[in-house]
Design a protein around this motif. Sequence first.
Motif, PDB file in Angstrom:
ATOM      1  N   LYS A 126       0.837  -1.208   0.000  1.00 16.81           N
ATOM      2  CA  LYS A 126       0.000   0.000   0.000  1.00 16.81           C
ATOM      3  C   LYS A 126       0.869   1.254   0.000  1.00 16.81           C
ATOM      4  O   LYS A 126       0.581   2.221  -0.718  1.00 16.81           O
ATOM      5  N   GLN A 127       1.925   1.242   0.802  1.00 20.01           N
ATOM      6  CA  GLN A 127       2.839   2.376   0.868  1.00 20.01           C
ATOM      7  C   GLN A 127       3.550   2.569  -0.467  1.00 20.01           C
ATOM      8  O   GLN A 127       3.722   3.695  -0.943  1.00 20.01           O
ATOM      9  N   PHE A 128       3.967   1.476  -1.049  1.00 20.94           N
ATOM     10  CA  PHE A 128       4.661   1.467  -2.340  1.00 20.94           C
ATOM     11  C   PHE A 128       3.766   2.073  -3.421  1.00 20.94           C
ATOM     12  O   PHE A 128       4.173   2.970  -4.173  1.00 20.94           O
ATOM     13  N   LEU A 129       2.517   1.618  -3.494  1.00 20.82           N
ATOM     14  CA  LEU A 129       1.589   2.090  -4.506  1.00 20.82           C
ATOM     15  C   LEU A 129       1.273   3.573  -4.320  1.00 20.82           C
ATOM     16  O   LEU A 129       1.278   4.355  -5.279  1.00 20.82           O
ATOM     17  N   ALA A 130       1.001   3.982  -3.091  1.00 19.28           N
ATOM     18  CA  ALA A 130       0.647   5.375  -2.818  1.00 19.28           C
ATOM     19  C   ALA A 130       1.794   6.331  -3.128  1.00 19.28           C
ATOM     20  O   ALA A 130       1.567   7.494  -3.478  1.00 19.28           O
ATOM     21  N   SER A 131       3.028   5.845  -3.023  1.00 21.32           N
ATOM     22  CA  SER A 131       4.192   6.700  -3.246  1.00 21.32           C
ATOM     23  C   SER A 131       4.371   7.078  -4.709  1.00 21.32           C
ATOM     24  O   SER A 131       5.026   8.072  -5.030  1.00 21.32           O
ATOM     25  N   GLY A 132       3.817   6.268  -5.608  1.00 23.32           N
ATOM     26  CA  GLY A 132       4.049   6.469  -7.034  1.00 23.32           C
ATOM     27  C   GLY A 132       5.394   5.956  -7.506  1.00 23.32           C
ATOM     28  O   GLY A 132       5.693   5.986  -8.699  1.00 23.32           O
ATOM     29  N   ARG A 133       6.209   5.453  -6.570  1.00 20.85           N
ATOM     30  CA  ARG A 133       7.534   4.906  -6.920  1.00 20.85           C
ATOM     31  C   ARG A 133       7.383   3.420  -7.209  1.00 20.85           C
ATOM     32  O   ARG A 133       7.795   2.562  -6.439  1.00 20.85           O
ATOM     33  N   ILE A 134       6.798   3.128  -8.345  1.00 21.25           N
ATOM     34  CA  ILE A 134       6.298   1.788  -8.626  1.00 21.25           C
ATOM     35  C   ILE A 134       7.059   1.062  -9.729  1.00 21.25           C
ATOM     36  O   ILE A 134       6.920  -0.148  -9.875  1.00 21.25           O
ATOM     37  N   GLY A 135       7.823   1.796 -10.537  1.00 20.16           N
ATOM     38  CA  GLY A 135       8.494   1.173 -11.666  1.00 20.16           C
ATOM     39  C   GLY A 135       7.515   0.848 -12.782  1.00 20.16           C
ATOM     40  O   GLY A 135       6.325   1.181 -12.719  1.00 20.16           O
ATOM     41  N   PHE A 136       7.993   0.149 -13.801  1.00 18.37           N
ATOM     42  CA  PHE A 136       7.157  -0.082 -14.973  1.00 18.37           C
ATOM     43  C   PHE A 136       7.594  -1.336 -15.718  1.00 18.37           C
ATOM     44  O   PHE A 136       8.759  -1.732 -15.700  1.00 18.37           O
ATOM     45  N   TYR A 137       6.606  -1.945 -16.372  1.00 14.89           N
ATOM     46  CA  TYR A 137       6.851  -3.136 -17.183  1.00 14.89           C
ATOM     47  C   TYR A 137       7.201  -2.749 -18.618  1.00 14.89           C
ATOM     48  O   TYR A 137       6.832  -1.672 -19.104  1.00 14.89           O
ATOM     49  N   LEU A 138       7.888  -3.680 -19.280  1.00 16.31           N
ATOM     50  CA  LEU A 138       8.367  -3.464 -20.631  1.00 16.31           C
ATOM     51  C   LEU A 138       7.986  -4.629 -21.536  1.00 16.31           C
ATOM     52  O   LEU A 138       8.030  -5.789 -21.103  1.00 16.31           O
ATOM     53  N   ARG A 139       7.606  -4.312 -22.773  1.00 15.50           N
ATOM     54  CA  ARG A 139       7.530  -5.348 -23.800  1.00 15.50           C
ATOM     55  C   ARG A 139       8.759  -5.183 -24.707  1.00 15.50           C
ATOM     56  O   ARG A 139       9.360  -4.102 -24.763  1.00 15.50           O
ATOM     57  N   VAL A 140       9.123  -6.224 -25.382  1.00 14.38           N
ATOM     58  CA  VAL A 140      10.353  -6.235 -26.164  1.00 14.38           C
ATOM     59  C   VAL A 140      10.037  -5.964 -27.637  1.00 14.38           C
ATOM     60  O   VAL A 140       9.334  -6.734 -28.285  1.00 14.38           O
ATOM     61  N   ALA A 141      10.546  -4.852 -28.146  1.00 18.61           N
ATOM     62  CA  ALA A 141      10.390  -4.527 -29.566  1.00 18.61           C
ATOM     63  C   ALA A 141      11.506  -5.141 -30.397  1.00 18.61           C
ATOM     64  O   ALA A 141      11.309  -5.480 -31.564  1.00 18.61           O
ATOM     65  N   ARG A 142      12.690  -5.287 -29.798  1.00 19.61           N
ATOM     66  CA  ARG A 142      13.813  -5.963 -30.461  1.00 19.61           C
ATOM     67  C   ARG A 142      14.623  -6.689 -29.409  1.00 19.61           C
ATOM     68  O   ARG A 142      15.052  -6.104 -28.423  1.00 19.61           O
ATOM     69  N   GLU A 143      14.784  -7.979 -29.593  1.00 21.63           N
ATOM     70  CA  GLU A 143      15.576  -8.770 -28.667  1.00 21.63           C
ATOM     71  C   GLU A 143      17.045  -8.353 -28.752  1.00 21.63           C
ATOM     72  O   GLU A 143      17.516  -7.894 -29.798  1.00 21.63           O
ATOM     73  N   GLY A 144      17.772  -8.557 -27.647  1.00 20.66           N
ATOM     74  CA  GLY A 144      19.185  -8.227 -27.665  1.00 20.66           C
ATOM     75  C   GLY A 144      19.830  -8.370 -26.304  1.00 20.66           C
ATOM     76  O   GLY A 144      19.153  -8.566 -25.289  1.00 20.66           O
ATOM     77  N   VAL A 145      21.128  -8.260 -26.294  1.00 26.93           N
ATOM     78  CA  VAL A 145      21.912  -8.411 -25.069  1.00 26.93           C
ATOM     79  C   VAL A 145      21.958  -7.086 -24.310  1.00 26.93           C
ATOM     80  O   VAL A 145      22.130  -6.017 -24.904  1.00 26.93           O
ATOM     81  N   ILE A 146      21.797  -7.173 -22.994  1.00 23.30           N
ATOM     82  CA  ILE A 146      21.882  -6.014 -22.100  1.00 23.30           C
ATOM     83  C   ILE A 146      22.840  -6.351 -20.968  1.00 23.30           C
ATOM     84  O   ILE A 146      22.880  -7.493 -20.500  1.00 23.30           O
ATOM     85  N   LYS A 147      23.563  -5.359 -20.497  1.00 22.54           N
ATOM     86  CA  LYS A 147      24.477  -5.563 -19.365  1.00 22.54           C
ATOM     87  C   LYS A 147      24.530  -4.305 -18.513  1.00 22.54           C
ATOM     88  O   LYS A 147      24.161  -3.206 -18.959  1.00 22.54           O
ATOM     89  N   ALA A 148      24.978  -4.465 -17.284  1.00 23.17           N
ATOM     90  CA  ALA A 148      25.181  -3.326 -16.390  1.00 23.17           C
ATOM     91  C   ALA A 148      26.138  -2.337 -17.049  1.00 23.17           C
ATOM     92  O   ALA A 148      27.130  -2.733 -17.665  1.00 23.17           O
ATOM     93  N   GLY A 149      25.819  -1.051 -16.925  1.00 24.01           N
ATOM     94  CA  GLY A 149      26.634  -0.013 -17.529  1.00 24.01           C
ATOM     95  C   GLY A 149      26.162   0.442 -18.890  1.00 24.01           C
ATOM     96  O   GLY A 149      26.616   1.476 -19.398  1.00 24.01           O
ATOM     97  N   ASP A 150      25.244  -0.314 -19.514  1.00 19.98           N
ATOM     98  CA  ASP A 150      24.731   0.093 -20.815  1.00 19.98           C
ATOM     99  C   ASP A 150      23.965   1.409 -20.699  1.00 19.98           C
ATOM    100  O   ASP A 150      23.180   1.609 -19.760  1.00 19.98           O
ATOM    101  N   PRO A 151      24.146   2.310 -21.664  1.00 23.65           N
ATOM    102  CA  PRO A 151      23.328   3.517 -21.678  1.00 23.65           C
ATOM    103  C   PRO A 151      21.882   3.181 -22.029  1.00 23.65           C
ATOM    104  O   PRO A 151      21.611   2.187 -22.714  1.00 23.65           O
ATOM    105  N   VAL A 152      20.980   4.020 -21.550  1.00 20.94           N
ATOM    106  CA  VAL A 152      19.551   3.886 -21.843  1.00 20.94           C
ATOM    107  C   VAL A 152      19.140   5.119 -22.635  1.00 20.94           C
ATOM    108  O   VAL A 152      19.218   6.246 -22.140  1.00 20.94           O
TER     109      VAL A 152
END
Length: 216
Positions: A134-160
């Motif tokens: 409840k606290q998480f939801l009310a805060s609006g700090r909830i994050g978001f889901y993603l669908r994949v438009a193009r598959e590929g490799v991701i790693k820590a440090g990659d730019p977004v």
Amino acid sequence: MEVISVNVSLPRIETIDDKEVLTSIFKQPVDGPVMLRSLDFDGDAQGDLDAHGGPDRAAYAYPWEHYAHWSRELGLPQWGPGQFGENLTIAGLSEDEVRIGDEFAIGEAVVMVSQPRTPCFKLAHKMGLPEFPKQFLASGRIGFYLRVAREGVIKAGDPVERVATDPEAFTVRGLSYLRYFDRGNVDGFRRAAEIPALSEGWRQAFAEMARSAARG
């Protein structure tokens, strides 16, 4: 904007409220590159496909900046990436700036924002705090889901890199507020139900909310 961590886990059994539950919320950071496919990262899987997973929810992203907030808010030491069950811990994005349908190039992959997160009892179990969803939801700090438009490799440090956006689209925070806290906004419900980029489940929910509100 950059990837702080890529986090994965396979389902495991947890006892929650005296019931055995299959969950994949215990994500762990991965060293090195990880392939993001149309349904999930390699080495990752969802425990409950009704609430998670599928093409509309292939990966879950959470802003790194929120970690410091929750540490202060809860009076607890700051956790490492993956604490909130996210696949991608990302710095430089927020729910106030990210919009439904936004596309991001991350490493070799391209992803599209498909819906906000709805926290559940498994997050309460992970945090050890029964009221935290409840606290998480009310805060609006909830994050978001993603669908994949193009598959590929991701790693820590990659730019977004944001490669497409509609400045008129709902923000992640705005859409979550509309669904859970703005119950009388029939016009908003109708508008949300027609968003092509929004996940099917959320579009159906808004359509039903619009019908119910119109009936009074």
